[in-house]
Design a protein around this motif. Structure first.
Motif, PDB file in Angstrom:
ATOM      1  N   ARG A 357       0.843  -1.202   0.000  1.00 56.56           N
ATOM      2  CA  ARG A 357       0.000   0.000   0.000  1.00 56.56           C
ATOM      3  C   ARG A 357       0.875   1.247   0.000  1.00 56.56           C
ATOM      4  O   ARG A 357       0.571   2.246  -0.662  1.00 56.56           O
ATOM      5  CB  ARG A 357      -0.899  -0.010   1.241  1.00 56.56           C
ATOM      6  N   ARG A 358       1.972   1.155   0.726  1.00 60.61           N
ATOM      7  CA  ARG A 358       2.867   2.312   0.794  1.00 60.61           C
ATOM      8  C   ARG A 358       3.418   2.644  -0.587  1.00 60.61           C
ATOM      9  O   ARG A 358       3.454   3.799  -0.996  1.00 60.61           O
ATOM     10  CB  ARG A 358       4.015   2.039   1.773  1.00 60.61           C
ATOM     11  N   THR A 359       3.848   1.600  -1.306  1.00 61.92           N
ATOM     12  CA  THR A 359       4.350   1.809  -2.669  1.00 61.92           C
ATOM     13  C   THR A 359       3.304   2.520  -3.521  1.00 61.92           C
ATOM     14  O   THR A 359       3.605   3.480  -4.239  1.00 61.92           O
ATOM     15  CB  THR A 359       4.644   0.451  -3.350  1.00 61.92           C
ATOM     16  N   LEU A 360       2.075   2.038  -3.390  1.00 58.81           N
ATOM     17  CA  LEU A 360       1.009   2.574  -4.231  1.00 58.81           C
ATOM     18  C   LEU A 360       0.652   4.006  -3.844  1.00 58.81           C
ATOM     19  O   LEU A 360       0.443   4.856  -4.713  1.00 58.81           O
ATOM     20  CB  LEU A 360      -0.221   1.663  -4.149  1.00 58.81           C
ATOM     21  N   ARG A 361       0.595   4.256  -2.569  1.00 61.02           N
ATOM     22  CA  ARG A 361       0.279   5.621  -2.127  1.00 61.02           C
ATOM     23  C   ARG A 361       1.365   6.589  -2.606  1.00 61.02           C
ATOM     24  O   ARG A 361       1.074   7.687  -3.078  1.00 61.02           O
ATOM     25  CB  ARG A 361       0.156   5.670  -0.605  1.00 61.02           C
TER      26      ARG A 361
END
Lengths: 423, 194, 331
Positions: A357-361
């Motif tokens: 999720r961090r990558t995507l955010r």
């Protein structure tokens, strides 16, 4: 019946429900549990009548499937990565001959460097082999796509590969609704081949075709895939009627109708993307996602329709065209040509690196704040320091050594050499 | 969502532990997901497995970075792998050992956590006793149920019976129940739901 | 009364098409009801040993199976000359897939027939030495090991003929091919250990293995029919001279096949379950040069000065075969 089970096992059960008559399979991580489970089902008689050939290579696996399918038997196999490449010649042979073989590809990276974890480089390398390519978002969809695949393949006489992310889906234990044999039998009729090797009506299959006719035969392959663009939604609809859930089809749109930014991806990463979309939506970002379920044939019109309202499209893919850029990205740009939509090509998850999720955010923020160059492939989560160090080595030494070992040394996985540490 | 990360070595049943936990949650009507992270098959190498469960369908597929509970099946990993990455003040920690946590050299770190959420269980010994093999996973799940209250011991034993049969199932159930009792008996601990 | 001298040609006791034989002793080829499985109109070179061998083998197989036969063919000369688009000279169900997979395709066909309860239909896999011994070898071994119900026939013309006569693992030592030219100190193909497909087949302990040549029709037909009496993996290896690749006259194809057997260079035998059970004895032993001379692929051995050292090495190979298989009448 709803059960909690491993993806591989669910797929094996789904395939068994489709009554394959000949299974030829060579094991390769991460597909092994599928072929092992099918072997058990055949041995116990749960899947009968079925001949299970323990072949000596993936090339033999696809070849045996070709022989079996040409003899009128419903044929199935499964592979991944190196195995898919090893059968590459046979893939083209199967599609060229128009044999409705169904194959599971447990997506895994292609070496060198050898890597057993998930990405899409294997299936992407064979996107033009003439096989229909479907990508499952979840184990439920993987189950459903196999059932739809047999029907699709046999109606068109085109082979179909169902792609599911290796380890991420194959080895994930999650809830799956498995249909009954009666339900599948009602949905999938017995195989009625368009061509069959039969002594009572002999035919010659696989003759050489010269310049006089080759183009026409090849065109027919293309034409049949174009037909699949209509047939796939039809079958998905029929599936929905018969089994009570939506599965398959050409594309899945998630909150994209009014989105300004749309993320496009294939396979299991869509689950994480949808979570992030929901999070960002609560923060007021007008974002959505479009999953491409059918990559070949390429649903150009449907993708155009799904994306044309957006300001920007971020393609997140798990493979890339070395020396060029994105693969899915190129295809998306084609669909959007002429439209004022900014397309960003990004690649992540190579060799099994988790997409978080961090990558995507971070990605979405970078896009919204225009930190991403739209004309270059962006490699997410890449350790640029490692790359730069290796590039420096290359320019400092002729005998710079193997990239993989050098980089792993830097990462710390391999102990420093006895001759004084990493070069 | 309750997220559990399990650490151990290949051959210790880490992946099975995650699977059993996910089945236990499933049997309670929850949505759950379990998956491993490992290399090519070989015993002894560090293995991590994850299990998430929730009342909502789970779409997320990333490794568990901030676990609500951490299970350590093999304490020899303690100074080899960053076991405690992402552990927060609320995280439950369950470690398989017959030694004290101080003796393992992590006393200082654990002191920063809530003491009623940290537990050492001699799961390997319990497994040897009841199952006849040093496979601590079932015992640890029994202790997990008592420690966190996130899953009931009945669901754990039902999951064990779902996956195993006959004497093996019975033995593992006994080990799980024994560990559960041991964990529940620890006076100051109050199971807290996620 | 004047007398006219008549030449009596004695070509062998059981000649092809010999109508003087009892009907049940005639070959399949001598019968009007033969299948003509590989029928006329194909594009093989004149004198092609493979076309002859395939016709002989398939008609015999069709008789043995009462016409219930499916063939999987590897890429190669046979496949190419038999199916020049848009024609086909095959009168049986026939599948050509790839160069290296004929044994695996045949295994797949056999599996399909088994699952459908049609084991009355038999399967023949066929290919040249290239598709069988080299690129198809892994698939061949796999088929043997699984004991799939397939008769595999190898038509051995000792090189990759269809692509222009490049060497294969079946190319004899000293032979000229496009990539083993007679230049340098060791002219022609290397003297390696050879690669005996029949012996390798026997090492897999499959039910039946046999070698044959196009010189002895009765023997070849017998072997195919015998093979069809077994279930499981069977292998028949047929020597088929190639006038183009061997540089021989198209009229001496059969003669050369006979000479190959009579020198001992090509042992003709049968094996069951991994053991030799019968050999074709050499009735008139012939020194290797009689066999080598008519072939331009060995012409460099007869130059000025002749390579008698090489011929001697080839003779040693023949001698060893004769010893090893007991090929002489009195042994």
């Amino acid at each position: 019946m709803r059960s909690q089970l491993e993806g591989s096992l669910a797929v094996a059960k789904a395939v068994a429900l489709c009554r394959p008559e000949v299974i030829s399979a060579y094991p390769i991580s991460p597909q092994t549990h599928i072929v092992e489970a099918l072997s058990d089902l055949v041995r116990t008689g749960e899947l009968a009548p079925c001949e299970y050939l323990m072949v000596e290579s993936e090339f033999a696996a696809m070849s045996a499937a070709i022989g079996a399918s040409a003899t009128g038997a419903r044929a199935y196999t499964a592979t991944a990565s190196q195995g898919l490449l090893y059968m590459a010649e046979a893939l083209y042979n199967a599609s060229g001959l128009g044999l409705p073989i169904v194959m599971t590809v447990a997506n895994r990276a292609i070496g060198a460097p050898i890597n057993i974890w998930n990405d899409h480089s294997d299936a992407m390398s064979q996107r033009d082999s003439g096989w229909i390519q479907l990508y499952a978002e979840s184990n439920q969809e993987a189950v459903d796509l196999h059932i739809q695949a047999f029907r699709l393949a046999e109606e068109l006489s085109v082979p179909v590969m169902v792609c599911m992310d290796g380890f991420v889906l194959t080895h994930a234990i999650e809830p799956v609704e498995l249909p009954t044999q009666e339900q599948v039998d009602a949905f999938l009729p017995t195989f009625d081949p368009r061509q069959v090797l039969d002594p009572d009506d002999p035919v010659t299959i696989g003759a050489m075709v010269g310049p006089e006719a080759f183009a026409e035969v090849k065109y027919l392959m293309h034409a049949k895939q174009m037909q699949a663009l209509d047939l796939i939604p039809e079958i998905s609809g029929a599936f929905s009627q018969a089994f009570g859930r939506t599965s398959g089809g050409l594309v899945h749109a998630y909150r994209s109708a009014d989105a300004e930014t749309i993320v496009v991806a294939l396979g299991s990463v869509l689950g994480t993307i949808e979570e992030v979309v929901d999070e960002l939506r609560t923060e007021g970002v007008r974002i959505g996602a479009v999953g491409v379920t059918c990559f070949r044939p390429y649903p150009l019109d449907e993708i155009r329709a799904a994306l044309q309202g957006a300001k920007r499209v971020v393609v997140l893919e798990k493979a890339f065209a070395v020396g060029l850029g994105g693969i899915v990205g190129q295809n998306v740009r084609l669909a959007l040509s002429g439209l004022p939509v900014q397309v960003y090509d990004t690649v992540a998850g190579l060799g099994g690196r988790p997409i978080t999720r961090r990558t995507l955010r971070t990605l979405v923020t970078d896009v919204l704040e225009e930190r991403l160059e739209p004309d270059r492939l962006a490699f997410l989560d890449l350790d640029w320091k490692l790359v730069e160090r290796e590039l420096q080595r290359l320019s400092d030494n002729r005998r710079s050594g193997p990239h993989a070992e050098n980089i792993l040394r830097d990462v710390g996985t391999v102990a420093a050499s006895a001759h004084g540490g990493p070069r | 969502m309750f997220q559990v990360r399990i650490h151990g070595r290949g051959g210790q049943g880490v992946v099975t532990a995650a699977e059993l936990l996910s089945v236990a949650a499933f049997l309670e009507g929850k949505h759950s997901q379990a998956f491993p992270m490992f290399g090519s098959e070989r015993t002894g190498a560090p293995v991590v497995a994850f299990c998430r469960f929730s009342d909502q369908p789970i779409r997320l597929r990333e490794p568990i970075v901030e676990p609500d509970a951490l299970i350590v099946q093999d304490p020899t990993l303690l100074h080899q792998v960053d076991l405690f990455a992402g552990v927060g003040h609320e995280t439950y920690i369950l470690i398989n050992t017959s030694r004290s946590l101080e003796a393992l050299g992590i006393g200082e770190f654990l002191a920063t956590l809530q003491p009623e959420r940290v537990l050492a269980v001699p799961a390997t010994e319990l497994a040897r006793e009841h199952v006849g093999r040093p496979l601590p996973n079932a015992a640890l799940l029994g202790a997990f149920a008592a420690l966190t209250g996130a899953i009931s011991i009945d669901s754990v034993t039902a999951a064990i019976r779902d996956r195993f049969s006959g004497r093996i199932a019975d033995a593992n159930v006994t080990a799980a129940e024994a560990a559960h009792e041991l964990a529940a008996a620890r006076g100051d601990q109050v199971p807290v739901h996620a | 009364m004047s007398a006219e001298k008549l030449k009596l040609y004695q070509v062998g006791t059981f000649a092809v098409g010999n109508r003087l034989l009892d009907p049940d002793q005639r070959t399949v080829q001598a019968r009007t009801e033969r299948s003509n499985t590989l029928t006329s109109g194909h594009r093989a070179c004149r004198g092609c040993g493979e076309a002859l061998g395939a016709r002989y083998a398939l008609d015999a197989a069709m008789r043995a199976t009462e016409g219930r036969l499916i063939a999987a063919n590897a890429t190669g000369c046979l496949e190419v000359f038999s199916t020049p688009y848009p024609e086909s000279s095959w009168q049986l169900p026939w599948l050509h897939s790839l160069f290296g997979n004929a044994p695996a395709v045949a295994s797949g066909i056999a599996a399909a027939l088994k699952v459908k309860g049609r084991t009355d239909i038999r399967v023949i896999g066929q290919g040249g030495d290239g598709g069988t011994l080299d690129i198809g070898f892994a698939c061949l071994s796999g088929m043997f090991e699984r004991n799939d119900d397939v008769l595999y026939v190898c038509y051995d013309n000792e090189a990759y003929m269809n692509t222009g006569v490049q060497r294969s693992s079946a190319t004899p030592p000293a032979a000229r091919t496009a990539n083993t030219k007679p230049v340098g100190d060791d002219p022609g193909n290397v003297f390696g250990q050879g690669k005996s497909a029949p012996l390798i087949a026997m090492a897999h302990e499959i039910p039946y293995v046999a070698t044959a040549t196009v010189a002895d029709l009765h023997d070849l037909e017998h072997k195919i029919e015998r093979a069809m009496e077994f279930r499981g993996a069977r292998y028949v290896h047929i020597l088929v001279p190639c006038p183009l690749g061997w540089g021989s006259e198209s009229s001496v194809t059969i003669t050369l096949a006979r000479l190959a057997q009579e020198t001992g260079l090509f042992p003709v035998f049968e094996a069951e379950g991994g053991d030799v059970v019968a050999v074709s004895k050499i009735r008139r032993r012939v020194p290797v040069d009689e066999y080598l001379r008519p072939q331009r692929r060995f012409a460099h051995l007869f130059g000025d000065p002749p390579r008698t050292d090489v011929i001697l090495q080839l003779q040693k190979i023949a001698d060893r075969n004769i010893d090893r298989f007991g090929l002489l009448e009195d042994s």
